[in-house]
Design a protein around this motif. Structure first.
Motif, PDB file in Angstrom:
ATOM      1  N   PHE A 183     -88.023 -15.296  24.447  1.00  0.00           N
ATOM      2  CA  PHE A 183     -87.017 -15.738  25.414  1.00  0.00           C
ATOM      3  C   PHE A 183     -86.808 -14.740  26.551  1.00  0.00           C
ATOM      4  CE2 PHE A 183     -85.820 -17.735  21.351  1.00  0.00           C
ATOM      5  CZ  PHE A 183     -85.840 -19.075  21.711  1.00  0.00           C
ATOM      6  N   ALA A 184     -87.571 -13.660  26.580  1.00  0.00           N
ATOM      7  CA  ALA A 184     -87.405 -12.626  27.598  1.00  0.00           C
ATOM      8  C   ALA A 184     -88.472 -12.771  28.680  1.00  0.00           C
ATOM      9  CB  ALA A 184     -87.467 -11.244  26.962  1.00  0.00           C
ATOM     10  N   THR A 185     -88.382 -11.912  29.690  1.00  0.00           N
ATOM     11  CA  THR A 185     -89.329 -11.930  30.801  1.00  0.00           C
ATOM     12  C   THR A 185     -89.628 -10.497  31.216  1.00  0.00           C
ATOM     13  OG1 THR A 185     -87.712 -11.880  32.611  1.00  0.00           O
ATOM     14  CG2 THR A 185     -88.180 -14.035  31.626  1.00  0.00           C
ATOM     15  N   SER A 186     -90.529 -10.370  32.164  1.00  0.00           N
ATOM     16  CA  SER A 186     -90.831  -9.049  32.704  1.00  0.00           C
ATOM     17  C   SER A 186     -89.617  -8.426  33.369  1.00  0.00           C
ATOM     18  CB  SER A 186     -91.973  -9.158  33.727  1.00  0.00           C
ATOM     19  OG  SER A 186     -91.594  -9.967  34.834  1.00  0.00           O
ATOM     20  N   PHE A 187     -88.666  -9.260  33.795  1.00  0.00           N
ATOM     21  CA  PHE A 187     -87.489  -8.757  34.502  1.00  0.00           C
ATOM     22  C   PHE A 187     -86.685  -7.789  33.636  1.00  0.00           C
ATOM     23  CE2 PHE A 187     -87.275 -13.355  36.333  1.00  0.00           C
ATOM     24  CZ  PHE A 187     -88.510 -13.186  36.931  1.00  0.00           C
ATOM     25  N   SER A 188     -86.727  -7.989  32.311  1.00  0.00           N
ATOM     26  CA  SER A 188     -85.917  -7.159  31.419  1.00  0.00           C
ATOM     27  C   SER A 188     -86.367  -5.702  31.417  1.00  0.00           C
ATOM     28  CB  SER A 188     -85.952  -7.717  29.995  1.00  0.00           C
ATOM     29  OG  SER A 188     -87.278  -7.691  29.469  1.00  0.00           O
ATOM     30  N   PHE A 189     -87.569  -5.444  31.922  1.00  0.00           N
ATOM     31  CA  PHE A 189     -88.085  -4.071  31.940  1.00  0.00           C
ATOM     32  C   PHE A 189     -87.728  -3.305  33.218  1.00  0.00           C
ATOM     33  CE2 PHE A 189     -91.257  -6.016  28.958  1.00  0.00           C
ATOM     34  CZ  PHE A 189     -90.984  -5.205  27.868  1.00  0.00           C
ATOM     35  N   ALA A 190     -87.045  -3.936  34.163  1.00  0.00           N
ATOM     36  CA  ALA A 190     -86.787  -3.292  35.455  1.00  0.00           C
ATOM     37  C   ALA A 190     -86.069  -1.946  35.318  1.00  0.00           C
ATOM     38  CB  ALA A 190     -86.014  -4.232  36.376  1.00  0.00           C
ATOM     39  N   PRO A 191     -84.975  -1.834  34.534  1.00  0.00           N
ATOM     40  CA  PRO A 191     -84.331  -0.520  34.407  1.00  0.00           C
ATOM     41  C   PRO A 191     -85.248   0.526  33.777  1.00  0.00           C
ATOM     42  CG  PRO A 191     -82.844  -2.268  33.702  1.00  0.00           C
ATOM     43  CD  PRO A 191     -84.191  -2.886  33.849  1.00  0.00           C
ATOM     44  N   LEU A 192     -86.034   0.121  32.773  1.00  0.00           N
ATOM     45  CA  LEU A 192     -86.977   1.046  32.145  1.00  0.00           C
ATOM     46  C   LEU A 192     -88.042   1.483  33.131  1.00  0.00           C
ATOM     47  CD1 LEU A 192     -88.167   2.471  29.630  1.00  0.00           C
ATOM     48  CD2 LEU A 192     -89.402   0.342  29.149  1.00  0.00           C
ATOM     49  N   GLN A 193     -88.546   0.552  33.924  1.00  0.00           N
ATOM     50  CA  GLN A 193     -89.584   0.920  34.891  1.00  0.00           C
ATOM     51  C   GLN A 193     -89.068   1.898  35.934  1.00  0.00           C
ATOM     52  OE1 GLN A 193     -91.225  -3.303  35.632  1.00  0.00           O
ATOM     53  NE2 GLN A 193     -93.010  -1.960  35.752  1.00  0.00           N
ATOM     54  N   PHE A 242     -73.905  -6.817  27.665  1.00  0.00           N
ATOM     55  CA  PHE A 242     -74.443  -7.874  26.824  1.00  0.00           C
ATOM     56  C   PHE A 242     -74.553  -9.183  27.597  1.00  0.00           C
ATOM     57  CE2 PHE A 242     -72.976 -11.607  24.334  1.00  0.00           C
ATOM     58  CZ  PHE A 242     -74.166 -11.868  23.671  1.00  0.00           C
ATOM     59  N   ARG A 243     -73.515  -9.553  28.343  1.00  0.00           N
ATOM     60  CA  ARG A 243     -73.541 -10.827  29.064  1.00  0.00           C
ATOM     61  C   ARG A 243     -74.596 -10.802  30.175  1.00  0.00           C
ATOM     62  NH1 ARG A 243     -67.875 -10.696  27.823  1.00  0.00           N
ATOM     63  NH2 ARG A 243     -67.414  -9.534  29.737  1.00  0.00           N
ATOM     64  N   ILE A 244     -74.768  -9.652  30.811  1.00  0.00           N
ATOM     65  CA  ILE A 244     -75.824  -9.541  31.817  1.00  0.00           C
ATOM     66  C   ILE A 244     -77.196  -9.717  31.164  1.00  0.00           C
ATOM     67  CG2 ILE A 244     -76.967  -7.947  33.417  1.00  0.00           C
ATOM     68  CD1 ILE A 244     -74.119  -6.764  33.898  1.00  0.00           C
ATOM     69  N   PHE A 245     -77.390  -9.069  30.015  1.00  0.00           N
ATOM     70  CA  PHE A 245     -78.645  -9.245  29.274  1.00  0.00           C
ATOM     71  C   PHE A 245     -78.860 -10.700  28.923  1.00  0.00           C
ATOM     72  CE2 PHE A 245     -79.874 -10.002  24.810  1.00  0.00           C
ATOM     73  CZ  PHE A 245     -81.251  -9.893  24.946  1.00  0.00           C
ATOM     74  N   LEU A 246     -77.816 -11.363  28.402  1.00  0.00           N
ATOM     75  CA  LEU A 246     -77.932 -12.759  27.989  1.00  0.00           C
ATOM     76  C   LEU A 246     -78.314 -13.638  29.175  1.00  0.00           C
ATOM     77  CD1 LEU A 246     -77.491 -13.950  25.154  1.00  0.00           C
ATOM     78  CD2 LEU A 246     -75.271 -14.772  25.948  1.00  0.00           C
ATOM     79  N   GLY A 247     -77.754 -13.301  30.350  1.00  0.00           N
ATOM     80  CA  GLY A 247     -78.084 -14.070  31.541  1.00  0.00           C
ATOM     81  C   GLY A 247     -79.514 -13.887  32.000  1.00  0.00           C
ATOM     82  N   SER A 248     -80.172 -12.837  31.526  1.00  0.00           N
ATOM     83  CA  SER A 248     -81.559 -12.594  31.928  1.00  0.00           C
ATOM     84  C   SER A 248     -82.557 -13.361  31.073  1.00  0.00           C
ATOM     85  CB  SER A 248     -81.880 -11.094  31.842  1.00  0.00           C
ATOM     86  OG  SER A 248     -82.035 -10.679  30.480  1.00  0.00           O
ATOM     87  N   LEU A 249     -82.098 -13.950  29.969  1.00  0.00           N
ATOM     88  CA  LEU A 249     -83.013 -14.670  29.086  1.00  0.00           C
ATOM     89  C   LEU A 249     -83.308 -16.056  29.629  1.00  0.00           C
ATOM     90  CD1 LEU A 249     -81.507 -13.778  25.588  1.00  0.00           C
ATOM     91  CD2 LEU A 249     -83.413 -12.672  26.768  1.00  0.00           C
ATOM     92  N   GLN A 250     -84.485 -16.556  29.322  1.00  0.00           N
ATOM     93  CA  GLN A 250     -84.814 -17.932  29.642  1.00  0.00           C
ATOM     94  C   GLN A 250     -84.562 -18.800  28.418  1.00  0.00           C
ATOM     95  OE1 GLN A 250     -89.036 -17.133  30.612  1.00  0.00           O
ATOM     96  NE2 GLN A 250     -89.558 -18.523  28.949  1.00  0.00           N
ATOM     97  N   PRO A 251     -84.291 -20.081  28.592  1.00  0.00           N
ATOM     98  CA  PRO A 251     -83.902 -20.902  27.452  1.00  0.00           C
ATOM     99  C   PRO A 251     -85.036 -21.295  26.513  1.00  0.00           C
ATOM    100  CG  PRO A 251     -83.938 -22.220  29.446  1.00  0.00           C
ATOM    101  CD  PRO A 251     -84.156 -20.797  29.868  1.00  0.00           C
TER     102      PRO A 251
END
Length: 290
Positions: free
Chosen positions: A13-23, A190-199
């Motif tokens: 349910f995640a995307t490449s976008f979730s890695f932006a802070p780590l990158q 948490f809510r920001i993370f949840l908003g980054s997920l795809q359904p």
């Protein structure tokens, strides 16, 4: 010194976008990285109109999704292309999180020549069982999946995919998801993370043929980054995966590191994870220059 490229592979349910802070943190350490979207993820995903606010649940639970029919082999083909492109510029380190580990394992079976080092961050590295079957094992008995089950929307058999409603307002479900995935961050984080997920997520997590093979996967140097506060893949299961991999290739065991993090907390607050990954990248660079 030859600089490696870290290819970052997301979980369910995640995307490449979730890695932006780590990158961003990796860049500050001088580490080159590329986050990829597996097929049907990122801008290739389907966001049903019924998923918007206000939601139309009847529409949301019935609309088709682009990830229907996507298989582990499709994921492997996409990751093979990314690894081959990165390999043109130096060593390749593939960092997989959670379900992304199943794709990394299958790729390592098929094309070990493309990978200089594998990093599993609380990720599935199936050896004795297909990846999905580990969920029924004793090491997973402490996992409370009730909130995730309540977030499921629609009939997977009819849709041909897994669909979750991460935009619902049921506080019990939201509290349960936070406890399961990132109890160590703030409610806003948490809510920001949840908003980054795809359904939507694909149904295929891999079969017996996608388990790690000693003659291919087992020839590649590898690291397992344990997440010590993970409630969705408990440390008991992470340690089992490490043991199984080491038993398969005792002459090439995991190098084990540990982060004090929940399943996704290390992505939300990535400073320490970036330090660890930068150290791995430096080790790979030094080994490649010998």
């Amino acid at each position: 010194m030859t600089q490696p490229t870290l290819i970052l592979v997301h979980g369910a349910f995640a995307t490449s976008f979730s890695f932006a802070p780590l990158q961003a943190e990796l860049a500050f350490h001088g580490v080159r990285s590329a986050a990829v979207d597996l097929p049907g993820h990122g801008f290739a995903a389907t966001f049903p109109l019924g998923y918007q606010a206000p939601q139309d649940l009847a529409r949301f639970t019935s609309e088709p999704g682009s990830i229907r029919g996507v298989t582990v082999e499709d994921n492997v083909r996409a990751l093979t292309e990314a690894a081959a492109r990165a390999k043109e510029h130096g060593p390749v380190v593939i960092v997989a999180h959670s379900r992304g580990g199943a794709t990394l394992t299958a790729l390592a079976n098929a094309h070990p020549e493309l990978i200089d080092h594998m990093v599993y961050v609380s990720a599935w590295a199936p050896v004795d069982l297909p990846a999905a079957e580990y969920n029924a094992e004793p090491e997973m008995k402490t996992v409370d999946n009730a909130a995730l089950a309540r977030a499921l929307a629609g009939d997977p058999g009819q849709l041909g995919l897994l669909r979750c409603n991460f935009r619902q307002a049921d506080l019990e479900v939201l509290d349960g998801l936070k406890a399961l995935f990132c109890a160590d961050v703030s409610d806003d984080e948490f809510r920001i993370f949840l908003g980054s997920l795809q359904p939507d997520e694909n149904l295929d997590a891999g079969g017996p043929e996608h388990r790690a093979q000693a003659g291919t996967w087992g020839t590649i140097p590898r690291t397992f980054v344990r997440l010590g506060e993970d409630r969705s893949v408990p440390t008991a299961m992470q340690d089992r995966l490490i043991r199984e991999g080491d038993a398969l290739t005792p002459d090439n065991p995991y190098r084990v590191r540990t982060l004090a993090s929940s399943h996704v907390g290390w992505l939300i607050r990535p400073a320490e994870a970036a330090v660890q990954l930068a150290q791995i990248a430096a080790d790979v660079a030094a080994e490649s220059d010998r």
